[in-house]
Design a protein around this motif. Structure first.
Motif, PDB file in Angstrom:
ATOM      1  N   LEU A 144      21.806 -51.333  88.600  1.00 10.91           N
ATOM      2  CA  LEU A 144      22.603 -51.937  89.672  1.00 10.91           C
ATOM      3  C   LEU A 144      23.069 -50.875  90.656  1.00 10.91           C
ATOM      4  O   LEU A 144      23.032 -51.074  91.878  1.00 10.91           O
ATOM      5  CB  LEU A 144      23.804 -52.678  89.085  1.00 10.91           C
ATOM      6  N   SER A 145      23.491 -49.741  90.136  1.00 10.66           N
ATOM      7  CA  SER A 145      23.929 -48.637  90.996  1.00 10.66           C
ATOM      8  C   SER A 145      22.779 -48.140  91.863  1.00 10.66           C
ATOM      9  O   SER A 145      22.968 -47.831  93.040  1.00 10.66           O
ATOM     10  CB  SER A 145      24.477 -47.485  90.154  1.00 10.66           C
ATOM     11  N   LYS A 151      26.083 -56.579 106.064  1.00 10.50           N
ATOM     12  CA  LYS A 151      27.504 -56.715 106.424  1.00 10.50           C
ATOM     13  C   LYS A 151      27.654 -57.306 107.821  1.00 10.50           C
ATOM     14  O   LYS A 151      28.517 -58.146 108.050  1.00 10.50           O
ATOM     15  CB  LYS A 151      28.203 -55.368 106.335  1.00 10.50           C
ATOM     16  N   LYS A 152      26.801 -56.903 108.745  1.00 14.31           N
ATOM     17  CA  LYS A 152      26.845 -57.439 110.113  1.00 14.31           C
ATOM     18  C   LYS A 152      26.431 -58.910 110.142  1.00 14.31           C
ATOM     19  O   LYS A 152      27.000 -59.703 110.876  1.00 14.31           O
ATOM     20  CB  LYS A 152      25.935 -56.639 111.032  1.00 14.31           C
ATOM     21  N   MET A 189      29.059 -60.197  97.420  1.00 16.31           N
ATOM     22  CA  MET A 189      27.928 -59.595  96.732  1.00 16.31           C
ATOM     23  C   MET A 189      28.274 -58.184  96.245  1.00 16.31           C
ATOM     24  O   MET A 189      28.056 -57.856  95.079  1.00 16.31           O
ATOM     25  CB  MET A 189      26.723 -59.535  97.668  1.00 16.31           C
ATOM     26  N   VAL A 190      28.812 -57.362  97.118  1.00  9.97           N
ATOM     27  CA  VAL A 190      29.113 -55.979  96.755  1.00  9.97           C
ATOM     28  C   VAL A 190      30.235 -55.925  95.712  1.00  9.97           C
ATOM     29  O   VAL A 190      30.165 -55.146  94.752  1.00  9.97           O
ATOM     30  CB  VAL A 190      29.450 -55.140  97.995  1.00  9.97           C
ATOM     31  N   LEU A 191      31.238 -56.764  95.859  1.00 13.51           N
ATOM     32  CA  LEU A 191      32.313 -56.787  94.866  1.00 13.51           C
ATOM     33  C   LEU A 191      31.800 -57.231  93.504  1.00 13.51           C
ATOM     34  O   LEU A 191      32.184 -56.670  92.470  1.00 13.51           O
ATOM     35  CB  LEU A 191      33.451 -57.690  95.325  1.00 13.51           C
ATOM     36  N   THR A 192      30.924 -58.213  93.477  1.00 12.96           N
ATOM     37  CA  THR A 192      30.355 -58.682  92.215  1.00 12.96           C
ATOM     38  C   THR A 192      29.540 -57.580  91.545  1.00 12.96           C
ATOM     39  O   THR A 192      29.687 -57.330  90.344  1.00 12.96           O
ATOM     40  CB  THR A 192      29.483 -59.930  92.443  1.00 12.96           C
TER      41      THR A 192
END
Length: 81
Positions: free
Chosen positions: A34-35, A51-52, A61-64
């Motif tokens: 994942l990293s 993000k845009k 998505m990024v927080l998950t």
């Protein structure tokens, strides 16, 4: 979202495809994989593009992904020398 955007980025596609295949098959994906996806996506500019395009979905998505990496990673595992 990352996999869809990875077509133009061979290195990202190489790390993202097995992760999505494992997720689709219901297998747990190691935090290292994942990293690697986040690292390659960031380096390829895909993170900024996503993000845009849709800030709210991007944040989710990024927080998950970040939470799952944090849940699996050994304490201090990412910062060991």
């Amino acid at each position: 979202m990352i996999l869809l955007e990875s077509a133009a980025h061979p290195k990202l596609l190489k790390v993202a495809r097995p992760v999505y295949d494992d997720l689709e098959a219901g297998r747990q994906v190691p935090y290292q994989a994942l990293s690697a996806v986040l690292e390659e996506a960031s380096g390829a500019g895909v993170i900024a593009t996503l993000k845009k395009q849709n800030p709210n979905t991007f944040e989710d998505m990024v927080l998950t992904l970040g939470r799952e990496i944090d849940r699996q990673a050994p304490v201090g595992g990412l910062f060991r020398r």
